[in-house]
Write a protein that holds these residues in place. Structure first.
Motif, PDB file in Angstrom:
ATOM      1  N   UNK A  50       0.808  -1.215   0.000  1.00  0.00           N
ATOM      2  CA  UNK A  50       0.000   0.000   0.000  1.00  0.00           C
ATOM      3  C   UNK A  50       0.848   1.274   0.000  1.00  0.00           C
ATOM      4  N   UNK A  51       2.150   1.129   0.179  1.00  0.00           N
ATOM      5  CA  UNK A  51       3.029   2.309   0.285  1.00  0.00           C
ATOM      6  C   UNK A  51       3.573   2.709  -1.072  1.00  0.00           C
ATOM      7  N   UNK A  52       3.810   3.997  -1.224  1.00  0.00           N
ATOM      8  CA  UNK A  52       4.573   4.515  -2.361  1.00  0.00           C
ATOM      9  C   UNK A  52       6.055   4.357  -2.008  1.00  0.00           C
ATOM     10  N   UNK A  53       6.766   3.534  -2.750  1.00  0.00           N
ATOM     11  CA  UNK A  53       8.168   3.250  -2.445  1.00  0.00           C
ATOM     12  C   UNK A  53       9.045   3.906  -3.496  1.00  0.00           C
ATOM     13  N   UNK A  54       9.825   4.899  -3.064  1.00  0.00           N
ATOM     14  CA  UNK A  54      10.633   5.668  -4.007  1.00  0.00           C
ATOM     15  C   UNK A  54      12.039   5.891  -3.459  1.00  0.00           C
ATOM     16  N   UNK A  55      12.943   6.252  -4.352  1.00  0.00           N
ATOM     17  CA  UNK A  55      14.308   6.575  -3.949  1.00  0.00           C
ATOM     18  C   UNK A  55      15.249   6.455  -5.122  1.00  0.00           C
ATOM     19  N   UNK A  56      16.480   6.046  -4.818  1.00  0.00           N
ATOM     20  CA  UNK A  56      17.464   5.943  -5.881  1.00  0.00           C
ATOM     21  C   UNK A  56      18.729   5.270  -5.396  1.00  0.00           C
ATOM     22  N   UNK A  57      19.584   4.933  -6.362  1.00  0.00           N
ATOM     23  CA  UNK A  57      20.884   4.372  -6.020  1.00  0.00           C
ATOM     24  C   UNK A  57      21.832   5.493  -5.616  1.00  0.00           C
ATOM     25  N   UNK A  58      22.920   5.121  -4.961  1.00  0.00           N
ATOM     26  CA  UNK A  58      23.721   6.127  -4.276  1.00  0.00           C
ATOM     27  C   UNK A  58      25.218   5.949  -4.489  1.00  0.00           C
ATOM     28  N   UNK A  59      25.932   6.999  -4.113  1.00  0.00           N
ATOM     29  CA  UNK A  59      27.387   6.927  -3.970  1.00  0.00           C
ATOM     30  C   UNK A  59      27.747   6.901  -2.490  1.00  0.00           C
ATOM     31  N   UNK A  60      26.838   6.384  -1.683  1.00  0.00           N
ATOM     32  CA  UNK A  60      26.986   6.330  -0.236  1.00  0.00           C
ATOM     33  C   UNK A  60      25.659   6.661   0.412  1.00  0.00           C
ATOM     34  N   UNK A  61      25.317   5.938   1.466  1.00  0.00           N
ATOM     35  CA  UNK A  61      24.041   6.106   2.132  1.00  0.00           C
ATOM     36  C   UNK A  61      24.242   6.841   3.459  1.00  0.00           C
ATOM     37  N   UNK A  62      23.196   7.566   3.871  1.00  0.00           N
ATOM     38  CA  UNK A  62      23.216   8.338   5.117  1.00  0.00           C
ATOM     39  C   UNK A  62      22.013   7.936   5.955  1.00  0.00           C
ATOM     40  N   UNK A  63      22.258   7.638   7.229  1.00  0.00           N
ATOM     41  CA  UNK A  63      21.161   7.416   8.159  1.00  0.00           C
ATOM     42  C   UNK A  63      21.611   7.867   9.538  1.00  0.00           C
ATOM     43  N   UNK A  64      20.755   8.641  10.195  1.00  0.00           N
ATOM     44  CA  UNK A  64      21.109   9.264  11.475  1.00  0.00           C
ATOM     45  C   UNK A  64      22.432  10.022  11.282  1.00  0.00           C
ATOM     46  N   UNK A  65      23.474   9.685  12.035  1.00  0.00           N
ATOM     47  CA  UNK A  65      24.755  10.378  11.883  1.00  0.00           C
ATOM     48  C   UNK A  65      25.806   9.487  11.212  1.00  0.00           C
ATOM     49  N   UNK A  66      25.339   8.505  10.467  1.00  0.00           N
ATOM     50  CA  UNK A  66      26.249   7.550   9.847  1.00  0.00           C
ATOM     51  C   UNK A  66      26.333   7.738   8.340  1.00  0.00           C
ATOM     52  N   UNK A  67      27.518   7.484   7.798  1.00  0.00           N
ATOM     53  CA  UNK A  67      27.730   7.372   6.355  1.00  0.00           C
ATOM     54  C   UNK A  67      28.105   5.919   6.096  1.00  0.00           C
ATOM     55  N   UNK A  68      27.305   5.248   5.256  1.00  0.00           N
ATOM     56  CA  UNK A  68      27.413   3.805   5.062  1.00  0.00           C
ATOM     57  C   UNK A  68      27.626   3.511   3.577  1.00  0.00           C
ATOM     58  N   UNK A  69      28.223   2.359   3.291  1.00  0.00           N
ATOM     59  CA  UNK A  69      28.317   1.845   1.921  1.00  0.00           C
ATOM     60  C   UNK A  69      27.706   0.454   1.863  1.00  0.00           C
ATOM     61  N   UNK A  70      27.293   0.071   0.650  1.00  0.00           N
ATOM     62  CA  UNK A  70      26.812  -1.291   0.365  1.00  0.00           C
ATOM     63  C   UNK A  70      25.555  -1.647   1.159  1.00  0.00           C
TER      64      UNK A  70
END
Length: 377
Positions: A50-70
């Motif tokens: 039921x959700x609209x799921x959107x976004x994209x691929x990245x050169x690095x992900x960010x969540x909270x205060x973290x920078x993540x890969x893979x």
């Protein structure tokens, strides 16, 4: 507004996902190196149909205060009173049509009670500017637009958007957000230092600057930057981008140098820069870059009294290259400007989309940190 966030580093975490509410929207920013990325996204879509799921691929992900890969970073949102609708349009192979495509795309969007558009595309930076110009042309002036261009870990291969849980190419999507209860704030800042005086572009062709102040553009650039930059412009040119001021930009914007052409002594830029533009070479100062990102968020946080429930951070892959291991400090500097209850998510992109603070007209940015916050009254 109810928000659930998750850093996903394995398929087992997708199987274990359990929300206590039915989300209206799920934002996903994902690495193409995530194991079986297509199947992973399909699994999320099947769990939350039921959700609209959107976004994209990245050169690095960010969540909270973290920078993540893979990884995949997920933010599921249930609005209290805001209505959302997803619009999408395929992009033609003829890039000369992008202004008209943007123009027609906006005409397909219902603008009655429309408050904000969150925009994602995989279009190349060079052509994204014309797409945005077409969107601006027909969009009501009070409607803000933020978002970004999907990225990837290297310049080899393709970047993709995530449209209803599937990876797609050559497409632009817009999450339209409606109603008076929604509060949206945004800002864009770079933090680059000036390196020399502002000069006039006297000759250009598409995205190649041919002459600056009547001199071959490459000779001008060589006279300012250190010689080692020219040995590998694709890797080091990010350290000396160019600030551009012209009739299209009420505020100067940063443009990345992609390459040089020794044969005609030109600078190959990330966007068309017409003759008559004023340009200034910039240089990287790590402390100033982090401060610029911090100020982008601080300006929002200090001048708005309501809560910032969700913050989406979109920073440039080129900034991450320059900052190196200090990229995490850029993200921390932004997130720490908001209350501890604010959920933060984002990614490193190939182009950032945002107006400047309290300016209505959106712009395409390079090498800039763009912050958008959402809350409901």
């Amino acid at each position: 507004m109810r928000i659930f966030q998750q850093l996903i580093t394995s398929k087992a975490q997708i199987e274990a996902l359990s929300l206590t509410f039915v989300p209206d929207v799920i934002f996903l920013f994902a690495s193409l190196k995530f194991e079986d990325i297509d199947k992973a996204l399909t699994s999320i879509q099947q769990k939350y149909t039921q959700a609209i799921i959107i976004g994209g691929t990245t050169a690095g992900e960010i969540i909270d205060q973290q920078v993540i890969d893979d990884s995949i970073v997920l933010s599921a949102v249930k609005f209290n009173g805001t209505k959302v609708k997803l619009y999408g349009k395929d992009l033609p192979t003829d890039v000369s049509q992008y202004f008209e495509v943007g123009n027609k795309f906006v005409q397909d969007i219902d603008q009655e009670d429309l408050k904000h558009i969150f925009l994602i595309s995989d279009v190349q930076t060079l052509h994204a500017s014309n797409l945005l110009k077409g969107i601006n042309h027909k969009l009501k002036s009070h409607i803000s637009v933020t978002g970004g261009l999907a990225g990837r870990e290297s310049y080899i291969g393709s970047n993709y958007i995530i449209d209803l849980g599937s990876l797609k190419r050559n497409r632009v999507i817009a999450l339209a957000m409606y109603g008076d209860r929604l509060q949206v704030n945004y800002n864009a800042q770079g933090g680059w230092d000036s390196y020399g005086v502002e000069c006039l572009v006297t000759k250009s062709e598409k995205n190649q600057i041919l002459e600056i102040d009547g001199l071959p553009a490459l000779d001008f650039y060589k006279s300012v930057v250190e010689p080692n930059i020219l040995s590998d412009v694709k890797q080091l040119g990010f350290k000396h981008p160019i600030k551009v001021r012209n009739k299209d930009h009420s505020n100067p914007v940063i443009r990345a140098l992609l390459d040089i052409d020794e044969s005609n002594k030109s600078l190959i830029m990330a966007e068309e820069i017409p003759a008559g533009s004023y340009v200034r070479i910039m240089k990287a100062n790590v402390d100033r870059l982090i401060l610029g990102a911090e100020n982008a968020a601080k300006t929002i946080a200090q001048q708005n009294k309501h809560e910032h429930e969700l913050a989406i951070l979109i920073s440039c892959s080129g900034r991450r290259k320059v900052l190196g291991k200090l990229a995490k400090e850029e993200v921390e500097a932004v997130v720490q400007q908001f209350p501890s209850t604010t959920k933060s998510i984002g990614f490193y992109s190939y182009g950032e989309i945002s107006p400047f603070f309290e300016k209505p007209k959106t712009s395409l940015h390079n090498l800039t940190m763009c912050v958008t916050t959402f809350s409901e009254l």
